[in-house]
Design an enzyme around this catalytic site. Structure first.
Site, PDB file in Angstrom:
ATOM      1  N   ASP A  88     -28.684 -17.058   3.241  1.00 28.94           N
ATOM      2  CA  ASP A  88     -29.954 -16.597   3.803  1.00 28.94           C
ATOM      3  C   ASP A  88     -31.163 -17.223   3.114  1.00 28.94           C
ATOM      4  O   ASP A  88     -31.094 -17.653   1.954  1.00 28.94           O
ATOM      5  CB  ASP A  88     -30.066 -15.069   3.670  1.00 28.94           C
ATOM      6  CG  ASP A  88     -29.190 -14.319   4.652  1.00 28.94           C
ATOM      7  OD1 ASP A  88     -28.362 -14.969   5.320  1.00 28.94           O
ATOM      8  OD2 ASP A  88     -29.331 -13.083   4.753  1.00 28.94           O
ATOM      9  N   HIS A 139     -27.840 -16.168  -1.190  1.00 23.71           N
ATOM     10  CA  HIS A 139     -29.217 -16.505  -0.841  1.00 23.71           C
ATOM     11  C   HIS A 139     -29.667 -17.819  -1.464  1.00 23.71           C
ATOM     12  O   HIS A 139     -29.203 -18.204  -2.539  1.00 23.71           O
ATOM     13  CB  HIS A 139     -30.177 -15.405  -1.324  1.00 23.71           C
ATOM     14  CG  HIS A 139     -29.988 -14.088  -0.648  1.00 23.71           C
ATOM     15  ND1 HIS A 139     -28.998 -13.214  -1.022  1.00 23.71           N
ATOM     16  CD2 HIS A 139     -30.664 -13.497   0.373  1.00 23.71           C
ATOM     17  CE1 HIS A 139     -29.067 -12.123  -0.267  1.00 23.71           C
ATOM     18  NE2 HIS A 139     -30.064 -12.279   0.585  1.00 23.71           N
TER      19      HIS A 139
END
Length: 264
Positions: free
Chosen positions: A81, A229
């Site tokens: 992400d 992430h």
């Protein structure tokens, strides 16, 4: 996406919002009748249910979502992400190449617009891109009204599709996984399936790479959707550690096991 589709979607979304807020009108009506206890009980029942549905990422009360792959698929999926990032994305792509892993990158539209070459590089390396909203309003996404929510998802879809017209996003992940009663309606109208995760190490808020890795290791199994992430102080170290873990797991790591039909 034409104006008629947008208008029809927003009518449906606002209708769902009104229905969701009806219990609050009933609370006010009970108060007007001096039924204070009943009003308090209704409020204390409905509000927690609404907050659980909105703030628990894997809660599907408001609409279907993909939370894992098939148990017997022999696959796992790495999702990354918050990119693209000018330093982290190239380093992570090199790591994935080295470990022969294909991932699904959930990209933020405004970051993609600043670094379109990185978006194209992700796709050219055989990875998939997903919609992670245009500005990533993580703290308030769950509370956005339908028109603003539409703009966040539709603008990101337009941004990413403009950069890679042959590879438009198929999947949407809301910031922090938070969503509301309108999110599914809007993502569906835009041709997107909501995709969450089943395994994470909280690398978005923690910097202990060993803790992050061991937490994911303990939960990794066939069918897992793993979340890490970009744009964190330990993004590259986490990517290296998790890529090594996935490579050693014997699971096939790619997006090929994701559904391609409308059935979630």
């Amino acid at each position: 996406m034409n104006a008629e589709t947008r208008a029809r979607c927003l009518r449906t979304a606002y209708g769902r919002l009104v229905i969701a807020l009806l219990p609050l009108l009933m609370v006010g009506w009970l108060v007007s009748l001096d039924q204070i206890l009943a009003a308090v009980l209704l409020f204390c029942t409905v509000l927690p249910l609404m907050m659980i549905g909105a703030l628990m990422p894997r809660c599907a009360w408001f609409g279907p979502m993909i939370k894992r792959l098939a148990h017997d698929s022999g696959h796992a999926l790495l999702t990354i992400d918050d990119g693209p990032h000018p330093e982290h994305t190239p380093a992570i792509l090199a790591i994935l190449d080295r470990h022969q892993i294909k991932a699904l990158f959930f990209l933020i539209g405004e970051r993609a617009a600043r670094h379109p070459e990185l978006v194209r590089e992700i796709v050219q390396r055989g990875h998939e891109i997903g919609n992670h909203t245009q500005t990533h309003p993580a703290a308030r996404f769950w509370a956005l009204p339908p028109a603003t929510l539409w703009r966040e998802v539709a603008d990101c879809q337009h941004t990413l599709t403009s950069i890679c017209p042959d590879h438009p996003p198929r999947f949407f992940r809301p910031p922090a996984g938070h969503h509301n009663v309108c999110t599914f309606v809007i993502s569906q109208a835009l041709g997107l399936k909501m995709l969450m995760w089943s395994v994470r190490g909280f690398d978005g808020v923690m910097q202990d790479v060993n803790f992050i890795t061991e937490r994911i290791r303990a939960r990794l199994k066939p069918g897992s959707i793993v979340l890490i992430h970009e744009a964190t102080p330990v993004a590259v170290e986490v990517a290296e550690s998790i890529a090594r873990l996935l490579a050693e797991s014997g699971l096939t790591c790619s997006a090929s096991a994701l559904p391609r039909s409308d059935d979630c």
